[in-house]
Design a protein around this motif. Structure first.
Motif, PDB file in Angstrom:
ATOM      1  N   PRO A 159       0.802  -1.236   0.000  1.00  0.00           N
ATOM      2  CA  PRO A 159       0.000   0.000   0.000  1.00  0.00           C
ATOM      3  C   PRO A 159       0.829   1.276   0.000  1.00  0.00           C
ATOM      4  CG  PRO A 159      -0.950  -1.600   1.499  1.00  0.00           C
ATOM      5  CD  PRO A 159       0.355  -2.177   1.042  1.00  0.00           C
ATOM      6  N   GLU A 160       1.932   1.299   0.763  1.00  0.00           N
ATOM      7  CA  GLU A 160       2.708   2.538   0.840  1.00  0.00           C
ATOM      8  C   GLU A 160       3.408   2.850  -0.486  1.00  0.00           C
ATOM      9  OE1 GLU A 160       5.441  -0.749   2.445  1.00  0.00           O
ATOM     10  OE2 GLU A 160       3.313  -0.207   2.498  1.00  0.00           O
ATOM     11  N   LEU A 161       3.835   1.809  -1.202  1.00  0.00           N
ATOM     12  CA  LEU A 161       4.470   2.025  -2.500  1.00  0.00           C
ATOM     13  C   LEU A 161       3.455   2.499  -3.533  1.00  0.00           C
ATOM     14  CD1 LEU A 161       7.109  -0.737  -3.426  1.00  0.00           C
ATOM     15  CD2 LEU A 161       7.403   1.739  -3.402  1.00  0.00           C
ATOM     16  N   ARG A 162       2.279   1.899  -3.522  1.00  0.00           N
ATOM     17  CA  ARG A 162       1.248   2.295  -4.478  1.00  0.00           C
ATOM     18  C   ARG A 162       0.805   3.734  -4.219  1.00  0.00           C
ATOM     19  NH1 ARG A 162      -2.137  -2.081  -4.450  1.00  0.00           N
ATOM     20  NH2 ARG A 162      -3.696  -1.171  -3.070  1.00  0.00           N
ATOM     21  N   ALA A 163       0.647   4.088  -2.950  1.00  0.00           N
ATOM     22  CA  ALA A 163       0.247   5.455  -2.615  1.00  0.00           C
ATOM     23  C   ALA A 163       1.312   6.454  -3.043  1.00  0.00           C
ATOM     24  CB  ALA A 163      -0.016   5.566  -1.115  1.00  0.00           C
ATOM     25  N   ARG A 164       2.589   6.123  -2.824  1.00  0.00           N
ATOM     26  CA  ARG A 164       3.671   7.021  -3.232  1.00  0.00           C
ATOM     27  C   ARG A 164       3.678   7.200  -4.750  1.00  0.00           C
ATOM     28  NH1 ARG A 164       8.723   8.287  -1.075  1.00  0.00           N
ATOM     29  NH2 ARG A 164       7.612   8.240   0.908  1.00  0.00           N
ATOM     30  N   SER A 165       3.376   6.137  -5.476  1.00  0.00           N
ATOM     31  CA  SER A 165       3.357   6.199  -6.940  1.00  0.00           C
ATOM     32  C   SER A 165       2.262   7.115  -7.468  1.00  0.00           C
ATOM     33  CB  SER A 165       3.152   4.795  -7.526  1.00  0.00           C
ATOM     34  OG  SER A 165       4.166   3.913  -7.109  1.00  0.00           O
ATOM     35  N   LEU A 166       1.263   7.395  -6.648  1.00  0.00           N
ATOM     36  CA  LEU A 166       0.118   8.206  -7.067  1.00  0.00           C
ATOM     37  C   LEU A 166       0.108   9.580  -6.405  1.00  0.00           C
ATOM     38  CD1 LEU A 166      -2.624   5.416  -6.795  1.00  0.00           C
ATOM     39  CD2 LEU A 166      -1.392   6.136  -8.850  1.00  0.00           C
ATOM     40  N   THR A 167       1.227   9.964  -5.803  1.00  0.00           N
ATOM     41  CA  THR A 167       1.293  11.227  -5.066  1.00  0.00           C
ATOM     42  C   THR A 167       2.014  12.297  -5.867  1.00  0.00           C
ATOM     43  OG1 THR A 167       1.300  10.058  -2.940  1.00  0.00           O
ATOM     44  CG2 THR A 167       2.094  12.333  -2.946  1.00  0.00           C
TER      45      THR A 167
ATOM     46  N   SER B  30       2.897  18.467  -5.833  1.00  0.00           N
ATOM     47  CA  SER B  30       2.201  19.646  -5.303  1.00  0.00           C
ATOM     48  C   SER B  30       1.357  19.315  -4.077  1.00  0.00           C
ATOM     49  CB  SER B  30       1.310  20.266  -6.385  1.00  0.00           C
ATOM     50  OG  SER B  30       0.255  19.388  -6.739  1.00  0.00           O
ATOM     51  N   TRP B  31       1.222  18.039  -3.767  1.00  0.00           N
ATOM     52  CA  TRP B  31       0.392  17.630  -2.634  1.00  0.00           C
ATOM     53  C   TRP B  31       1.187  17.429  -1.352  1.00  0.00           C
ATOM     54  CZ3 TRP B  31      -2.408  12.991  -5.445  1.00  0.00           C
ATOM     55  CH2 TRP B  31      -3.143  13.499  -6.535  1.00  0.00           C
ATOM     56  N   VAL B  32       2.514  17.468  -1.440  1.00  0.00           N
ATOM     57  CA  VAL B  32       3.348  17.128  -0.285  1.00  0.00           C
ATOM     58  C   VAL B  32       4.344  18.249  -0.005  1.00  0.00           C
ATOM     59  CG1 VAL B  32       3.131  14.622  -0.431  1.00  0.00           C
ATOM     60  CG2 VAL B  32       4.805  15.790  -1.866  1.00  0.00           C
ATOM     61  N   ASP B  33       4.973  18.175   1.157  1.00  0.00           N
ATOM     62  CA  ASP B  33       5.893  19.230   1.584  1.00  0.00           C
ATOM     63  C   ASP B  33       7.187  19.236   0.780  1.00  0.00           C
ATOM     64  OD1 ASP B  33       4.094  20.056   3.533  1.00  0.00           O
ATOM     65  OD2 ASP B  33       4.915  18.677   5.030  1.00  0.00           O
ATOM     66  N   THR B  34       7.698  18.050   0.431  1.00  0.00           N
ATOM     67  CA  THR B  34       8.935  17.962  -0.346  1.00  0.00           C
ATOM     68  C   THR B  34       8.720  17.024  -1.525  1.00  0.00           C
ATOM     69  OG1 THR B  34       9.845  16.073   0.875  1.00  0.00           O
ATOM     70  CG2 THR B  34      10.289  18.281   1.758  1.00  0.00           C
ATOM     71  N   ARG B  35       9.440  17.266  -2.614  1.00  0.00           N
ATOM     72  CA  ARG B  35       9.291  16.451  -3.816  1.00  0.00           C
ATOM     73  C   ARG B  35       9.697  15.003  -3.572  1.00  0.00           C
ATOM     74  NH1 ARG B  35       8.704  20.423  -8.049  1.00  0.00           N
ATOM     75  NH2 ARG B  35       8.727  18.788  -9.633  1.00  0.00           N
ATOM     76  N   VAL B  36      10.557  14.783  -2.584  1.00  0.00           N
ATOM     77  CA  VAL B  36      10.991  13.421  -2.265  1.00  0.00           C
ATOM     78  C   VAL B  36       9.810  12.562  -1.825  1.00  0.00           C
ATOM     79  CG1 VAL B  36      12.435  12.060  -0.689  1.00  0.00           C
ATOM     80  CG2 VAL B  36      13.334  14.145  -1.710  1.00  0.00           C
ATOM     81  N   GLN B  37       8.766  13.192  -1.298  1.00  0.00           N
ATOM     82  CA  GLN B  37       7.586  12.459  -0.839  1.00  0.00           C
ATOM     83  C   GLN B  37       6.631  12.114  -1.982  1.00  0.00           C
ATOM     84  OE1 GLN B  37       6.739  15.738   2.045  1.00  0.00           O
ATOM     85  NE2 GLN B  37       6.481  14.087   3.531  1.00  0.00           N
ATOM     86  N   SER B  38       6.906  12.616  -3.179  1.00  0.00           N
ATOM     87  CA  SER B  38       6.021  12.396  -4.322  1.00  0.00           C
ATOM     88  C   SER B  38       6.476  11.179  -5.130  1.00  0.00           C
ATOM     89  CB  SER B  38       6.019  13.631  -5.222  1.00  0.00           C
ATOM     90  OG  SER B  38       7.250  13.736  -5.928  1.00  0.00           O
ATOM     91  N   TYR B  39       5.840  10.985  -6.286  1.00  0.00           N
ATOM     92  CA  TYR B  39       6.180   9.849  -7.145  1.00  0.00           C
ATOM     93  C   TYR B  39       7.467  10.054  -7.939  1.00  0.00           C
ATOM     94  CZ  TYR B  39       3.907  12.648 -10.884  1.00  0.00           C
ATOM     95  OH  TYR B  39       3.542  13.635 -11.768  1.00  0.00           O
ATOM     96  N   GLU B  40       8.130  11.192  -7.821  1.00  0.00           N
ATOM     97  CA  GLU B  40       9.191  11.536  -8.756  1.00  0.00           C
ATOM     98  C   GLU B  40      10.405  10.611  -8.687  1.00  0.00           C
ATOM     99  OE1 GLU B  40      10.006  15.686  -8.311  1.00  0.00           O
ATOM    100  OE2 GLU B  40       8.092  16.286  -9.213  1.00  0.00           O
ATOM    101  N   ARG B  41      10.804  10.179  -7.483  1.00  0.00           N
ATOM    102  CA  ARG B  41      11.935   9.251  -7.391  1.00  0.00           C
ATOM    103  C   ARG B  41      11.582   7.904  -8.030  1.00  0.00           C
ATOM    104  NH1 ARG B  41      16.159   9.437  -3.747  1.00  0.00           N
ATOM    105  NH2 ARG B  41      15.715   7.312  -3.056  1.00  0.00           N
ATOM    106  N   LEU B  42      10.361   7.440  -7.806  1.00  0.00           N
ATOM    107  CA  LEU B  42       9.930   6.190  -8.426  1.00  0.00           C
ATOM    108  C   LEU B  42       9.835   6.345  -9.943  1.00  0.00           C
ATOM    109  CD1 LEU B  42       7.156   5.062  -5.915  1.00  0.00           C
ATOM    110  CD2 LEU B  42       9.367   3.956  -6.297  1.00  0.00           C
ATOM    111  N   GLU B  43       9.405   7.508 -10.401  1.00  0.00           N
ATOM    112  CA  GLU B  43       9.354   7.777 -11.842  1.00  0.00           C
ATOM    113  C   GLU B  43      10.753   7.708 -12.444  1.00  0.00           C
ATOM    114  OE1 GLU B  43       8.432  11.481 -14.904  1.00  0.00           O
ATOM    115  OE2 GLU B  43       8.153  11.735 -12.747  1.00  0.00           O
TER     116      GLU B  43
END
Length: 256
Positions: free
Chosen positions: A44-52, A55-68
């Motif tokens: 669940p945590e990986l899937r949620a990160r992939s869909l984040t 602009s929804w989080v405090d830092t870009r590291v918390q978004s899907y960008e690293r996984l992308e």
């Protein structure tokens, strides 16, 4: 780096993106919808990160960008490996042209829609409904999310299962690249026509002696440069420029 170095690269990636031990998933390789099955079985945590979205989080590291970022490399390696296996007599140029088309932004968006990534975003993205709808409608973001989910699948299921699933999901693009001369200009023309736009090509430089000219062409969309390419003929430079435009996130739908 030669092909002999690829196994070492694959082994090294988990060091950069540590993953928790997972119970191997019993999936049939190559079946229809295999990539979607891998996505459904993500932690669940990986899937949620992939869909984040960032602009929804405090830092870009918390978004899907690293996984992308990771998924882009996994996708490229998966497609490169299958092309090398299927076409042992093709040279690097042929393989590169096919790969460029298969992993382009336009292809990623097409696959994302085919396996219904918009529905996944609408149902599971960790944001208010209005934000989820905006994200699901943005074609560029669909391609980004697909690559993020591929990266997540690699972390959860390993390279081999992910490779098979990626090849399965992109099989239509692979066949298209294998059976027809990849025509980036036509692909770009069709993509833009669906949005009421058209590309404009301009030769911006000519170099070399008459018997060995090198042309540089830029392609403009709605007044902005979206791709730049070089070739020994104007047509070749236009094809290269169109290929770069197709791989551009701006052409994919605008915004990230």
């Amino acid at each position: 780096m030669g092909l002999r170095g690829l196994p070492a690269l694959v082994r090294a990636v988990p060091v950069l993106f540590p993953r928790r031990p997972q119970t191997p998933t019993a999936l049939r390789p190559g079946g229809a919808g295999t990539l979607l099955k891998l996505i459904e079985q993500l932690p669940p945590e990986l899937r949620a990160r992939s869909l984040t979205h960032s602009s929804w989080v405090d830092t870009r590291v918390q978004s899907y960008e690293r996984l992308e970022f990771l998924g882009d490399s996994v996708l490229g390696l998966a497609i490169a490996s299958v092309l090398c296996g299927r076409h042992p007599d093709n040279d690097e140029g042929d393989l590169a042209r096919m790969k460029s088309f298969i992993v382009s932004r336009a292809s990623c968006v097409e696959v994302a829609n085919r396996i219904d990534i918009p529905k996944l975003i609408l149902e599971e993205a960790p944001a208010p409904e209005e934000k989820r709808r905006e994200m699901a409608a943005n074609q560029t973001i669909l391609g980004n999310v697909l690559e993020a989910l591929i990266g997540a699948a690699f972390l959860a299921h390993g390279f081999e299962q992910t490779r098979l699933a990626v090849v399965d999901a992109f099989e239509e693009q692979i066949r298209r690249a294998e059976t027809a001369r990849v025509d980036h200009k036509t692909a770009l023309q069709e993509l833009l026509a669906s949005r009421g736009l058209q590309p404009v090509y301009r030769v911006v430089a000519e170099e070399g002696p008459p018997h060995a000219r090198l042309f540089t062409t830029e392609v403009y969309v709605d007044g902005s440069v979206r791709g730049r390419g070089q070739g020994t003929t104007i047509k070749m430079s236009e094809q290269a420029a169109a290929g770069e435009a197709l791989d551009s996130s701006a052409i994919g739908g605008g915004g990230d």
